[in-house]
Enzyme design. Sequence first.
Site, PDB file in Angstrom:
ATOM      1  N   HIS A 156       0.582  -1.063  -0.247  1.00  0.00           N
ATOM      2  CA  HIS A 156       0.027  -0.100   0.244  1.00  0.00           C
ATOM      3  C   HIS A 156       0.855   1.205  -0.120  1.00  0.00           C
ATOM      4  O   HIS A 156       0.524   2.337   0.594  1.00  0.00           O
ATOM      5  CB  HIS A 156      -1.087  -0.159   1.195  1.00  0.00           C
ATOM      6  CG  HIS A 156      -1.877  -1.278   1.235  1.00  0.00           C
ATOM      7  ND1 HIS A 156      -2.995  -1.472   0.571  1.00  0.00           N
ATOM      8  CD2 HIS A 156      -1.679  -2.465   2.244  1.00  0.00           C
ATOM      9  CE1 HIS A 156      -3.440  -2.790   0.826  1.00  0.00           C
ATOM     10  NE2 HIS A 156      -2.641  -3.134   1.693  1.00  0.00           N
ATOM     11  N   SER A 278      17.074  16.559 -18.183  1.00  0.00           N
ATOM     12  CA  SER A 278      15.827  17.505 -18.230  1.00  0.00           C
ATOM     13  C   SER A 278      16.118  18.611 -19.500  1.00  0.00           C
ATOM     14  O   SER A 278      17.556  19.036 -19.542  1.00  0.00           O
ATOM     15  CB  SER A 278      15.305  18.190 -17.156  1.00  0.00           C
ATOM     16  OG  SER A 278      14.596  19.241 -17.464  1.00  0.00           O
TER      17      SER A 278
END
Length: 448
Positions: A156, A278
């Site tokens: 989870h 980037s």
Amino acid sequence: MTGFAHAQDSRLLGHLFSTDAMKNVFSDTATLQSWLKVEAALAAVQCRLKLIPEGADDIIGAACAPDRYDLEQLGVQIAAASHPLTPVIAAIEANAGNSGQYVHFGATTQDVMDSGLMLQARAGLQLLVEAHQKLLGACVLQAKTWRALPMAGRTHGQHAVPITLGLKFALLASEIKRHLDRLRELSAMLPVQFAGAAGTLATLGPAGERVREALAQALGLIDPRESWHTGRDLVAHITGQLAISAATCGKIANEVVNLQRSEIGELAEGAAPGTGGSSTMPQKRNPMLAQNIVALSRLMAGRPALALDAMMHEHERDMAAWTMEWAVVPESFIYAHAAVEQCAQLVAGLQVDEKRIAQNLQVSGGLICAEAVMMDLAGDIGRSQAHHLIADLISQARDSGVSFSVALNEDARISELRSPAQIATLLDPANYTGDAIQTVDRIVRELE
């Protein structure tokens, strides 16, 4: 202006969505070659069975040489005829001279195109088997390398209990081996198609079954002993398995994306200098390959639905349903192969930050081993009481800001049951990885 109809055909971005090897399998050239191979084999079989004149097979076989056909011209003719095969048959007939009247003898268009598709599927499945073998080998190597390295197991999205990094890769290797087994099974299931206009082989009478059996043998396919013009379950099965394989690759890649997050930093995609950056942020090192694999798996997820839709043929032949496969099947093979090939590259080049993995194991202040303490105490006071006791101490530790270790050592109830040394042993993640190492060793042993 030059453009592209599909992403895999782009000269700028095609490498993200395809491999040259699989595109070659489903290229126009390969498709035409598969049809010509079927027509030539059919003539050879029928000549051997004395259904067409002696020597006609050699002439038709020579007429089926791929270099005798112009793809662009055939494309124009197919568009004009609104039929995928009749211009090809006419061209073979013209090249075969007097023997041309025995081309396509007793066959129907779908017989040739489906048999050709199975030849292409065989080549495509072989490429996928080889790609899965590479991915399997990469996962096995990572499993062996990191068999005993403790790391945080997460459920989870949160720390659960310790596992080993090797176990993560061993379980993936086991999953990939299952895919590999199913791909090999599918490779052995590919049938010839030879059934005539409506699946009855009426054109050849009693000889029809012998032709089908011999044609299957000549092409290296199996004899289905019946028509599968409308029985498209195997096509859907293949498409489904390709999507399943891609989904596993997507899962692996998504795990890398998550574990490369700045806040986690346990794994990193291997990248050559100057890649993964980037266009504006110089600090970025993006998991570009992994994210592309996720995208491929998502593209593949919709293909089985289309293949299932294409199973719903009407009556004995249905062009609307059948035509769907001409787009779905090649795309499925192309996307899936790209996903598996890229995933093999991703896993083989992964970088592991052992220091960060060790730091993250301690980030909860020992809480990742709360279950270990609880189960150890359960032998003395019962599981339910031990659970409530540990949960209470965890709550106190969080409220007061102390570590779980301090909370345990300062609690009188715990002190009566366990010494500080015993508590330290229980809170060592390496002591609570269960059968992880044994599982890694067993899986590696079975796969090597």
